[in-house]
Design an enzyme around this catalytic site. Structure first.
Site, PDB file in Angstrom:
ATOM      1  N   SER A 126       0.830  -1.199   0.000  1.00 59.25           N
ATOM      2  CA  SER A 126       0.000   0.000   0.000  1.00 59.25           C
ATOM      3  C   SER A 126       0.859   1.241   0.000  1.00 59.25           C
ATOM      4  O   SER A 126       2.046   1.209   0.333  1.00 59.25           O
ATOM      5  CB  SER A 126      -0.886  -0.025   1.252  1.00 59.25           C
ATOM      6  OG  SER A 126      -1.269   1.256   1.665  1.00 59.25           O
ATOM      7  N   TYR A 180       0.454   0.180  10.681  1.00 62.25           N
ATOM      8  CA  TYR A 180       0.127   0.012   9.256  1.00 62.25           C
ATOM      9  C   TYR A 180       1.320   0.393   8.389  1.00 62.25           C
ATOM     10  O   TYR A 180       1.722  -0.348   7.495  1.00 62.25           O
ATOM     11  CB  TYR A 180      -1.088   0.872   8.908  1.00 62.25           C
ATOM     12  CG  TYR A 180      -1.568   0.682   7.491  1.00 62.25           C
ATOM     13  CD1 TYR A 180      -2.449  -0.344   7.171  1.00 62.25           C
ATOM     14  CD2 TYR A 180      -1.159   1.524   6.465  1.00 62.25           C
ATOM     15  CE1 TYR A 180      -2.896  -0.539   5.871  1.00 62.25           C
ATOM     16  CE2 TYR A 180      -1.596   1.348   5.160  1.00 62.25           C
ATOM     17  CZ  TYR A 180      -2.467   0.318   4.873  1.00 62.25           C
ATOM     18  OH  TYR A 180      -2.899   0.139   3.588  1.00 62.25           O
ATOM     19  N   LYS A 225       3.466  -2.160   5.957  1.00 64.13           N
ATOM     20  CA  LYS A 225       3.505  -1.993   4.501  1.00 64.13           C
ATOM     21  C   LYS A 225       4.919  -1.701   4.012  1.00 64.13           C
ATOM     22  O   LYS A 225       5.318  -2.183   2.951  1.00 64.13           O
ATOM     23  CB  LYS A 225       2.538  -0.892   4.060  1.00 64.13           C
ATOM     24  CG  LYS A 225       1.081  -1.215   4.351  1.00 64.13           C
ATOM     25  CD  LYS A 225       0.677  -2.578   3.819  1.00 64.13           C
ATOM     26  CE  LYS A 225      -0.767  -2.908   4.119  1.00 64.13           C
ATOM     27  NZ  LYS A 225      -1.142  -4.283   3.749  1.00 64.13           N
ATOM     28  N   THR A 285     -13.766  -2.757  -0.674  1.00 59.27           N
ATOM     29  CA  THR A 285     -14.127  -4.007   0.008  1.00 59.27           C
ATOM     30  C   THR A 285     -15.396  -3.789   0.839  1.00 59.27           C
ATOM     31  O   THR A 285     -15.860  -2.658   0.997  1.00 59.27           O
ATOM     32  CB  THR A 285     -12.994  -4.451   0.950  1.00 59.27           C
ATOM     33  OG1 THR A 285     -12.807  -3.432   1.945  1.00 59.27           O
ATOM     34  CG2 THR A 285     -11.690  -4.675   0.188  1.00 59.27           C
TER      35      THR A 285
END
Length: 199
Positions: A33, A45, A49, A80
């Site tokens: 990402s 996060y 990544k 999603t």
């Protein structure tokens, strides 16, 4: 983020590489990402990544003698079920905030199908080893290979002038095809977005 996301990529890549080694060719894609380069959802996060990107790059070095490509894949905003629920729950408060309306309007969303089509196109590309060890952006792969998403559309890259202007100015979203789909170079895009560690 790291136990499931990062570690699972590593473990599955080991087993995939063993199978591909027998045929002396293959492609391993690590889904990553933009958070690997710039702050998005938080420290865990970003660290996860960044590690996925590094995993793909280092595997490319180790797997090159076996003719196996290793590529980090960056989808855009993927609609999603969880992201769709988040968008549905975005209130009309802060109507002038482009970031809030960006999610609510589902602007420039992709489906997981586009990522799958991009990976299939990479796997069929005889020159795929030339991309090994690098980041590839799904929307830019879609443009390169002339792919479309589920509804027949082709989302713009998140570093495209088309997306950036549409994201910042909601009034342009319905007319974004009039905006050139120019890719902004990384140094310009990240100017001021990344902070150097303090010493």
């Amino acid at each position: 983020m790291n136990q499931v996301g990062l570690r699972s990529h590593y473990v599955s890549s080991i087993f995939a590489a063993r199978l591909m080694n027998r045929r002396q060719r293959g492609l391993i894609c690590t889904i990553s990402s933009w958070g690997g380069m710039s702050y998005i959802f938080g420290a865990a996060y970003g660290a996860g990544k960044s590690a996925c990107d590094r995993l793909a790059a280092d595997m490319a070095v180790e797997l090159k003698p076996d003719n196996i490509a290793s590529i980090a894949i960056w989808p855009g905003i993927v609609g999603t079920e969880q992201i769709a629920r988040f968008a549905d729950n975005t209130s009309t408060e802060g109507e002038l905030d482009p970031q809030r309306t960006l999610m609510r309007d589902r602007y420039n969303w992709e489906t997981p199908l586009l990522t799958g089509r991009a990976i299939a196109a990479l796997a069929a590309d005889a020159k795929v080893l030339g991309y090994s060890g690098k980041v590839q952006i799904v929307a830019e792969l879609a443009r390169r290979y002339k792919l479309v998403d589920q509804a027949g559309n082709r989302p713009a890259s998140l570093r495209s002038l088309r997306f950036l202007l549409g994201a910042q100015f909601p009034a342009l979203r319905d007319r974004d095809t009039l905006i050139p789909d120019l890719i902004i170079p990384w140094p310009l895009l990240l100017w001021g977005a990344l902070q150097a560690p303090k010493t």
